[in-house]
Design a protein around this motif. Structure first.
Motif, PDB file in Angstrom:
ATOM      1  N   ASP A 154      27.424 -19.762 -15.697  1.00 31.07           N
ATOM      2  CA  ASP A 154      27.711 -21.167 -15.950  1.00 31.07           C
ATOM      3  C   ASP A 154      27.306 -22.077 -14.792  1.00 31.07           C
ATOM      4  O   ASP A 154      27.348 -23.301 -14.929  1.00 31.07           O
ATOM      5  CB  ASP A 154      29.202 -21.369 -16.246  1.00 31.07           C
ATOM      6  CG  ASP A 154      29.615 -20.744 -17.571  1.00 31.07           C
ATOM      7  OD1 ASP A 154      28.766 -20.626 -18.477  1.00 31.07           O
ATOM      8  OD2 ASP A 154      30.792 -20.368 -17.706  1.00 31.07           O
ATOM      9  N   LEU A 172      24.962 -24.090 -12.655  1.00 26.20           N
ATOM     10  CA  LEU A 172      23.625 -24.695 -12.762  1.00 26.20           C
ATOM     11  C   LEU A 172      22.941 -24.786 -11.404  1.00 26.20           C
ATOM     12  O   LEU A 172      21.717 -24.758 -11.324  1.00 26.20           O
ATOM     13  CB  LEU A 172      23.736 -26.089 -13.380  1.00 26.20           C
ATOM     14  CG  LEU A 172      24.452 -26.181 -14.738  1.00 26.20           C
ATOM     15  CD1 LEU A 172      24.702 -27.631 -15.115  1.00 26.20           C
ATOM     16  CD2 LEU A 172      23.638 -25.463 -15.803  1.00 26.20           C
ATOM     17  N   GLY A 192      21.368 -33.529 -15.914  1.00 26.64           N
ATOM     18  CA  GLY A 192      21.892 -34.294 -17.037  1.00 26.64           C
ATOM     19  C   GLY A 192      20.834 -34.746 -18.018  1.00 26.64           C
ATOM     20  O   GLY A 192      21.160 -35.208 -19.110  1.00 26.64           O
ATOM     21  N   LEU A 212      22.855 -29.470 -22.282  1.00 28.44           N
ATOM     22  CA  LEU A 212      23.737 -28.513 -21.617  1.00 28.44           C
ATOM     23  C   LEU A 212      24.572 -27.785 -22.655  1.00 28.44           C
ATOM     24  O   LEU A 212      24.985 -28.382 -23.651  1.00 28.44           O
ATOM     25  CB  LEU A 212      24.676 -29.235 -20.646  1.00 28.44           C
ATOM     26  CG  LEU A 212      24.030 -29.924 -19.460  1.00 28.44           C
ATOM     27  CD1 LEU A 212      25.071 -30.741 -18.709  1.00 28.44           C
ATOM     28  CD2 LEU A 212      23.395 -28.908 -18.538  1.00 28.44           C
ATOM     29  N   GLU A 220      27.826 -26.401 -24.370  1.00 31.31           N
ATOM     30  CA  GLU A 220      29.229 -26.819 -24.344  1.00 31.31           C
ATOM     31  C   GLU A 220      30.049 -25.666 -23.782  1.00 31.31           C
ATOM     32  O   GLU A 220      29.884 -24.521 -24.210  1.00 31.31           O
ATOM     33  CB  GLU A 220      29.699 -27.166 -25.749  1.00 31.31           C
ATOM     34  CG  GLU A 220      31.095 -27.721 -25.778  1.00 31.31           C
ATOM     35  CD  GLU A 220      31.481 -28.205 -27.158  1.00 31.31           C
ATOM     36  OE1 GLU A 220      32.494 -27.703 -27.666  1.00 31.31           O
ATOM     37  OE2 GLU A 220      30.779 -29.065 -27.703  1.00 31.31           O
ATOM     38  N   PRO A 240      28.549 -27.196 -16.310  1.00 34.98           N
ATOM     39  CA  PRO A 240      28.732 -28.051 -17.486  1.00 34.98           C
ATOM     40  C   PRO A 240      30.209 -28.401 -17.650  1.00 34.98           C
ATOM     41  O   PRO A 240      31.075 -27.527 -17.578  1.00 34.98           O
ATOM     42  CB  PRO A 240      28.256 -27.181 -18.655  1.00 34.98           C
ATOM     43  CG  PRO A 240      27.516 -26.039 -18.047  1.00 34.98           C
ATOM     44  CD  PRO A 240      28.064 -25.859 -16.666  1.00 34.98           C
ATOM     45  N   THR A 290      29.108 -33.240 -23.130  1.00 33.80           N
ATOM     46  CA  THR A 290      29.018 -32.307 -22.007  1.00 33.80           C
ATOM     47  C   THR A 290      28.073 -32.864 -20.955  1.00 33.80           C
ATOM     48  O   THR A 290      26.957 -33.279 -21.278  1.00 33.80           O
ATOM     49  CB  THR A 290      28.535 -30.926 -22.488  1.00 33.80           C
ATOM     50  OG1 THR A 290      29.446 -30.462 -23.497  1.00 33.80           O
ATOM     51  CG2 THR A 290      28.493 -29.920 -21.363  1.00 33.80           C
ATOM     52  N   PRO A 303      26.791 -32.523 -16.533  1.00 33.87           N
ATOM     53  CA  PRO A 303      26.864 -31.707 -15.324  1.00 33.87           C
ATOM     54  C   PRO A 303      27.728 -32.400 -14.277  1.00 33.87           C
ATOM     55  O   PRO A 303      27.672 -33.620 -14.116  1.00 33.87           O
ATOM     56  CB  PRO A 303      25.399 -31.642 -14.869  1.00 33.87           C
ATOM     57  CG  PRO A 303      24.802 -32.926 -15.363  1.00 33.87           C
ATOM     58  CD  PRO A 303      25.527 -33.256 -16.640  1.00 33.87           C
TER      59      PRO A 303
END
Length: 155
Positions: free
Chosen positions: A54, A56, A74, A78, A80, A123, A130, A132
């Motif tokens: 998860d 990023l 963004g 992304l 959920e 996220p 959703t 970042p």
């Protein structure tokens, strides 16, 4: 001006002891959740643990580069966050060059060095979708922590 978003789940939330000192001057705030597990620590505050898949990105010593990285993340769709969810708040700040170093120091995050927490881009589920956002997480379950199955602190 660049913005930076931060997911908080413990003493930085509204009504908690560190909110007024460290979250003043935010541009926007809303309820939010991330996929992860929450632990109550004996010291009286919680710890978030997120899955590696998860994450990023990891925080760096350059707050403006991290704000730009968040903005780029963004722009793409992304996933959920799925259960288990940790509930908290999302804050948007307009001063990443000052805000991230201040929060990093408070959370004990030292990019490239030994740290209690790491700052990760994850996220975040909000009522509007959703997005970042940065969150301070522990690299693994704390051995002295007690799991909070409801995903909220205070329990």
């Amino acid at each position: 001006m660049p913005e930076v978003s931060l997911f908080v789940y413990g003493t930085l939330k509204r009504g908690q002891p560190n909110h007024a000192a460290l979250c003043r001057g935010y541009l926007r705030a809303e309820r939010a959740a991330v996929r992860g597990r929450l632990f109550a620590l004996p010291a009286g505050y919680p710890a978030l643990v997120v899955r590696e898949e998860d994450v990023l990105a990891a925080g760096t010593p350059d707050p403006l580069a991290d704000a730009a990285l968040q903005e780029r993340a963004g722009r793409r769709p992304l996933p959920e966050p799925r259960k288990p969810l940790v509930r908290g708040e999302l804050y948007v700040f307009g001063d990443p060059a000052r805000r991230l170093p201040e929060l990093d120091a408070f959370e004990g995050f030292r990019p490239g060095g030994e740290s209690l927490y790491v700052r990760v881009l994850v996220p975040v589920l909000t009522p509007s979708g959703t997005v970042p956002a940065w969150a301070y997480a522990m690299p693994g379950p704390p051995p002295e922590g007690r799991p909070l199955p409801g995903g909220a602190w205070p329990p």
